[in-house]
Design a protein around this motif. Sequence first.
Motif, mmCIF file in Angstrom:
data_model
loop_
_atom_site.group_PDB
_atom_site.id
_atom_site.type_symbol
_atom_site.label_atom_id
_atom_site.label_comp_id
_atom_site.label_asym_id
_atom_site.label_seq_id
_atom_site.Cartn_x
_atom_site.Cartn_y
_atom_site.Cartn_z
ATOM 1 N N ALA A 162 3.721 73.934 -80.496
ATOM 2 C CA ALA A 162 2.999 75.196 -80.324
ATOM 3 C C ALA A 162 1.596 74.940 -79.770
ATOM 4 C CB ALA A 162 2.928 75.953 -81.649
ATOM 5 N N ALA A 163 0.933 73.912 -80.281
ATOM 6 C CA ALA A 163 -0.399 73.571 -79.767
ATOM 7 C C ALA A 163 -0.317 73.139 -78.310
ATOM 8 C CB ALA A 163 -1.028 72.471 -80.628
ATOM 9 N N ALA A 164 0.665 72.313 -77.976
ATOM 10 C CA ALA A 164 0.813 71.822 -76.598
ATOM 11 C C ALA A 164 1.153 72.954 -75.634
ATOM 12 C CB ALA A 164 1.883 70.731 -76.540
ATOM 13 N N ALA A 165 2.031 73.869 -76.065
ATOM 14 C CA ALA A 165 2.463 74.969 -75.201
ATOM 15 C C ALA A 165 1.487 76.132 -75.210
ATOM 16 C CB ALA A 165 3.852 75.451 -75.629
ATOM 17 N N GLY A 166 0.578 76.148 -76.167
ATOM 18 C CA GLY A 166 -0.393 77.237 -76.265
ATOM 19 C C GLY A 166 0.233 78.541 -76.735
ATOM 20 N N CYS A 167 1.124 78.450 -77.734
ATOM 21 C CA CYS A 167 1.790 79.644 -78.242
ATOM 22 C C CYS A 167 1.880 79.594 -79.759
ATOM 23 C CB CYS A 167 3.184 79.777 -77.632
ATOM 24 S SG CYS A 167 4.345 78.502 -78.176
ATOM 25 N N GLU A 168 2.342 80.674 -80.364
ATOM 26 C CA GLU A 168 2.514 80.704 -81.803
ATOM 27 C C GLU A 168 3.741 79.880 -82.197
ATOM 28 O OE1 GLU A 168 3.198 84.974 -80.571
ATOM 29 O OE2 GLU A 168 3.092 83.130 -79.419
ATOM 30 N N PRO A 169 3.752 79.295 -83.407
ATOM 31 C CA PRO A 169 4.855 78.431 -83.839
ATOM 32 C C PRO A 169 6.232 79.096 -83.781
ATOM 33 C CG PRO A 169 2.986 78.147 -85.305
ATOM 34 C CD PRO A 169 2.662 79.304 -84.392
ATOM 35 N N GLY A 170 6.312 80.384 -84.047
ATOM 36 C CA GLY A 170 7.605 81.067 -84.018
ATOM 37 C C GLY A 170 8.261 81.058 -82.649
ATOM 38 N N ARG A 171 7.471 80.939 -81.610
ATOM 39 C CA ARG A 171 7.999 80.953 -80.238
ATOM 40 C C ARG A 171 8.635 79.613 -79.853
ATOM 41 N NH1 ARG A 171 7.393 84.872 -76.539
ATOM 42 N NH2 ARG A 171 5.731 85.908 -77.660
ATOM 43 N N ILE A 172 8.376 78.562 -80.647
ATOM 44 C CA ILE A 172 9.028 77.275 -80.419
ATOM 45 C C ILE A 172 10.476 77.406 -80.881
ATOM 46 C CG2 ILE A 172 9.068 74.824 -81.024
ATOM 47 C CD1 ILE A 172 6.660 75.771 -79.237
ATOM 48 N N ALA A 173 11.400 77.054 -80.027
ATOM 49 C CA ALA A 173 12.832 77.132 -80.347
ATOM 50 C C ALA A 173 13.279 75.738 -80.772
ATOM 51 C CB ALA A 173 13.620 77.628 -79.139
ATOM 52 N N VAL A 188 10.976 81.816 -75.193
ATOM 53 C CA VAL A 188 10.859 80.773 -76.209
ATOM 54 C C VAL A 188 10.707 79.422 -75.529
ATOM 55 C CG1 VAL A 188 12.136 82.046 -77.975
ATOM 56 C CG2 VAL A 188 13.380 80.565 -76.383
ATOM 57 N N TYR A 189 10.335 78.417 -76.334
ATOM 58 C CA TYR A 189 10.093 77.067 -75.818
ATOM 59 C C TYR A 189 10.941 76.031 -76.556
ATOM 60 C CZ TYR A 189 5.863 78.884 -73.561
ATOM 61 O OH TYR A 189 4.982 79.597 -72.780
ATOM 62 N N PRO A 190 12.158 75.753 -76.105
ATOM 63 C CA PRO A 190 12.901 74.645 -76.697
ATOM 64 C C PRO A 190 12.437 73.314 -76.092
ATOM 65 C CG PRO A 190 14.253 75.774 -75.079
ATOM 66 C CD PRO A 190 12.958 76.530 -75.160
ATOM 67 N N ALA A 191 12.643 72.240 -76.840
ATOM 68 C CA ALA A 191 12.374 70.897 -76.318
ATOM 69 C C ALA A 191 13.295 70.655 -75.125
ATOM 70 C CB ALA A 191 12.612 69.846 -77.396
ATOM 71 N N ALA A 192 12.957 69.629 -74.346
ATOM 72 C CA ALA A 192 13.745 69.325 -73.157
ATOM 73 C C ALA A 192 14.117 67.852 -73.095
ATOM 74 C CB ALA A 192 12.981 69.765 -71.903
ATOM 75 N N GLY A 193 14.415 67.254 -74.260
ATOM 76 C CA GLY A 193 14.953 65.904 -74.290
ATOM 77 C C GLY A 193 13.984 64.791 -74.600
ATOM 78 N N ALA A 194 12.713 65.109 -74.846
ATOM 79 C CA ALA A 194 11.729 64.075 -75.169
ATOM 80 C C ALA A 194 10.712 64.656 -76.153
ATOM 81 C CB ALA A 194 11.026 63.594 -73.901
ATOM 82 N N PRO A 195 9.967 63.798 -76.845
ATOM 83 C CA PRO A 195 8.990 64.289 -77.810
ATOM 84 C C PRO A 195 7.663 64.729 -77.190
ATOM 85 C CG PRO A 195 9.148 61.908 -77.946
ATOM 86 C CD PRO A 195 10.181 62.361 -76.947
ATOM 87 N N ASN A 196 7.660 64.987 -75.883
ATOM 88 C CA ASN A 196 6.441 65.479 -75.229
ATOM 89 C C ASN A 196 6.761 66.458 -74.099
ATOM 90 O OD1 ASN A 196 7.500 63.582 -73.416
ATOM 91 N ND2 ASN A 196 5.472 63.083 -72.619
ATOM 92 N N ASN A 197 7.823 67.250 -74.276
ATOM 93 C CA ASN A 197 8.134 68.227 -73.240
ATOM 94 C C ASN A 197 8.797 69.463 -73.846
ATOM 95 O OD1 ASN A 197 10.851 67.588 -73.655
ATOM 96 N ND2 ASN A 197 11.107 66.558 -71.713
#
Length: 156
Positions: free
Chosen positions: A33-44, A121-130
Amino acid sequence: MRIDEVKRQLEAFGVLDGYREFATSSATVELAAAAAGCEPGRIAKTLSFKTAEGPIVIVVMGTARIDNRKFKDQFKEKAKFPQGEEVESLIGHPIGGVCPFAVNEGVRVFLDLSLKAFDPVYPAAGAPNNAVCLSLADLERVTGGTWVDVCKQEAE
């Protein structure tokens, strides 16, 4: 890591423009959420499980938690998380980068109704930094995921 496979899948569905790579870790909901600049709920967040029918992933709202009763009603068994390195061998992605894209053959993808609180929403994309920014319609289309109701929501 299968980042290239994830990118190919996103490109094949015309949504690669939503892909983001971060200079910092996005391995937890809070960090993402911090990296994407959004609220935690928006992280998928994508949770992985072992079932009698094989491994599955369930994409849920960042602040949601699995409801054990709902999980058992849906899948007819208790929720069992794979442990440590077993995650990558079963699902195809490392812990912190587990996502519903480019998963191993036979891994079924489910989308929890809790996700419907946010769009995109923002799901991960296969790595711990994307991550990838997707509408819910695109998330469903790209993953072929089946909608389920297996979470209880907690306040952010």
